[in-house]
Design a protein around this motif. Structure first.
Motif, short mmCIF file in Angstrom:
data_model
loop_
_atom_site.label_atom_id
_atom_site.label_comp_id
_atom_site.label_asym_id
_atom_site.label_seq_id
_atom_site.Cartn_x
_atom_site.Cartn_y
_atom_site.Cartn_z
N MET A 1 29.27 -7.75 -11.11
CA MET A 1 28.93 -8.06 -12.42
C MET A 1 28.38 -9.51 -12.21
O MET A 1 29.08 -10.53 -12.01
CB MET A 1 29.69 -7.79 -13.41
CG MET A 1 29.47 -7.90 -14.65
SD MET A 1 30.62 -7.42 -16.01
CE MET A 1 29.75 -8.09 -17.62
N ASP A 2 27.28 -9.77 -12.69
CA ASP A 2 26.65 -11.09 -12.63
C ASP A 2 25.98 -11.51 -14.06
O ASP A 2 25.08 -10.96 -14.51
CB ASP A 2 25.47 -11.45 -11.56
CG ASP A 2 25.00 -12.54 -11.38
OD1 ASP A 2 25.22 -13.35 -12.19
OD2 ASP A 2 23.90 -12.78 -10.53
N MET A 48 30.26 -1.54 -12.38
CA MET A 48 30.18 -2.84 -12.64
C MET A 48 31.29 -3.52 -13.60
O MET A 48 31.90 -4.60 -13.18
CB MET A 48 28.93 -3.16 -13.11
CG MET A 48 28.36 -4.55 -13.03
SD MET A 48 26.88 -5.03 -14.13
CE MET A 48 25.79 -4.29 -12.69
N PRO A 51 35.81 -3.00 -12.07
CA PRO A 51 36.60 -3.90 -11.20
C PRO A 51 36.93 -5.37 -11.79
O PRO A 51 37.96 -6.13 -11.33
CB PRO A 51 35.79 -4.09 -9.88
CG PRO A 51 34.93 -2.89 -10.23
CD PRO A 51 34.83 -2.49 -11.52
N MET A 52 35.95 -5.99 -12.65
CA MET A 52 36.06 -7.21 -13.32
C MET A 52 37.08 -7.24 -14.22
O MET A 52 38.05 -8.05 -14.15
CB MET A 52 34.70 -7.69 -14.11
CG MET A 52 34.89 -9.00 -14.77
SD MET A 52 33.49 -8.97 -15.82
CE MET A 52 34.18 -7.79 -17.06
N MET A 193 34.03 -4.93 -5.34
CA MET A 193 34.37 -6.34 -5.59
C MET A 193 33.52 -7.19 -4.76
O MET A 193 33.09 -6.83 -3.80
CB MET A 193 35.68 -6.77 -5.46
CG MET A 193 36.95 -6.10 -6.24
SD MET A 193 36.92 -6.87 -7.75
CE MET A 193 38.60 -6.10 -8.38
N ASN A 194 33.11 -8.15 -5.50
CA ASN A 194 32.24 -9.39 -4.77
C ASN A 194 32.49 -10.65 -5.50
O ASN A 194 33.17 -10.81 -6.43
CB ASN A 194 30.64 -8.85 -4.67
CG ASN A 194 30.12 -8.59 -6.06
OD1 ASN A 194 30.53 -9.21 -6.97
ND2 ASN A 194 29.36 -7.69 -6.36
N HIS A 196 30.43 -12.22 -7.39
CA HIS A 196 29.97 -12.31 -8.66
C HIS A 196 31.00 -11.73 -9.71
O HIS A 196 31.09 -12.00 -10.98
CB HIS A 196 28.59 -11.32 -9.00
CG HIS A 196 27.45 -12.12 -8.05
ND1 HIS A 196 26.97 -13.34 -8.63
CD2 HIS A 196 26.57 -11.78 -7.48
CE1 HIS A 196 26.05 -13.63 -7.99
NE2 HIS A 196 25.94 -12.49 -7.29
N THR A 197 31.90 -10.59 -9.35
CA THR A 197 32.77 -10.17 -9.99
C THR A 197 33.86 -10.99 -10.28
O THR A 197 34.28 -11.20 -11.43
CB THR A 197 33.32 -9.08 -9.09
OG1 THR A 197 32.56 -8.00 -8.72
CG2 THR A 197 34.58 -8.26 -10.06
N SER A 200 32.45 -13.67 -12.85
CA SER A 200 32.44 -13.03 -14.22
C SER A 200 33.78 -13.20 -14.77
O SER A 200 33.90 -13.52 -15.98
CB SER A 200 31.62 -11.85 -14.12
OG SER A 200 30.35 -11.95 -13.64
N ALA A 201 34.80 -12.61 -13.93
CA ALA A 201 36.04 -12.74 -14.49
C ALA A 201 36.83 -13.86 -15.04
O ALA A 201 37.26 -13.97 -16.12
CB ALA A 201 37.05 -11.85 -13.36
#
Length: 249
Positions: A1-2, A48, A51-52, A193-194, A196-197, A200-201
């Motif tokens: 998520m970005d 998306m 996971p965040m 997960m990446n 960006h995740t 964002s979190a």
């Protein structure tokens, strides 16, 4: 998520949703992920969002758990986690592989059914408390893996047993933290997960913590019944909206 790829209006919506869900989380110890998932899945792919949310649940629990750790029911917590260890990967598989519209339908339907059960005050058979806790962990793990909403079915379990509200709340907070940590690992294995995740979190942790603080300060016995009804009505409305959104494609 970005977050940088979203419009200003959508970012504002996400921040407000996270803050209000944080109030719920701080008050009750559960419901944060269900509310955020249902609200954001109306506009964003669930794979998306969820996971965040697991990372945010971990951060919220780290803040809250030290205050309530002495009140946690360790036996129930262990049994719930034993069940979750088995079923979280199954739910995460659905999250990683189902198309968005089908996943929205699955998520919204599961949350709606459990919310109705909570609303009607259904209670599981109280006999065999250890078996009930283990079975609830299995169901909760599946819901967390697929929908990020495993705390709801645990709430049904706690309605069925005799326990002080403070113990229930503390055990829920501990369970959500450990289960979310496990789900984060499983999500990483599935490639959900990446960086960006994580970013964002961390960014959305600010409105979440503000909400958790407000919720924690308003945890008073006199408001529990009205508060519970409001949250359940909100979950039902969001679930129905999610089902309509999924059916419309």
């Amino acid at each position: 998520m970005d977050l940088t790829q979203f419009s200003a209006g959508l970012i504002a919506y996400i921040v407000v949703v996270v803050f209000l869900a944080g109030v719920v989380r701080g008050y009750s110890g559960f419901g944060f992920s269900a509310l955020v998932t249902l609200s954001l899945a109306l506009f964003l792919p669930p794979a998306m969002v969820i996971p965040m949310l697991m990372l945010m649940e971990i951060m919220a629990s780290i803040q809250t758990l030290p205050r309530v750790w002495k009140q946690v029911d360790r036996v129930t917590l262990t049994l719930l986690m034993a069940g979750s260890v088995v079923s979280v990967p199954l739910g995460a598989y659905l999250l990683a592989n189902l198309p968005d519209s089908e996943l929205r339908l699955v998520i919204s339907t599961m949350v709606l059914v459990v919310t109705i059960i909570l609303w009607r005050g259904y209670r599981f058979p109280a006999r065999g408390r250890k078996g009930l806790s283990l079975a609830t962990g299995l169901g909760s793990g599946m819901m967390t893996g697929a929908a990020g909403a495993g705390g709801l079915i645990v709430a049904v379990m706690f309605l069925s047993i005799s326990a002080h509200m403070a113990v229930i709340r503390a055990t829920m907070i501990a369970y959500v933290m450990f289960q979310s940590s496990y789900m984060a690992v499983v999500a990483g294995i599935y490639g959900l997960m990446n960086l960006h995740t994580l970013i964002s979190a961390v960014v959305l942790a600010v409105p979440m913590f503000a909400g958790v603080m407000v919720g924690h300060r308003t945890f008073v016995a006199s408001a529990q019944v009205a508060y519970r009804r409001f949250v359940l009505i909100l979950l039902m409305v969001l679930s129905v909206a999610g089902i309509v959104r999924a059916l419309m494609g």
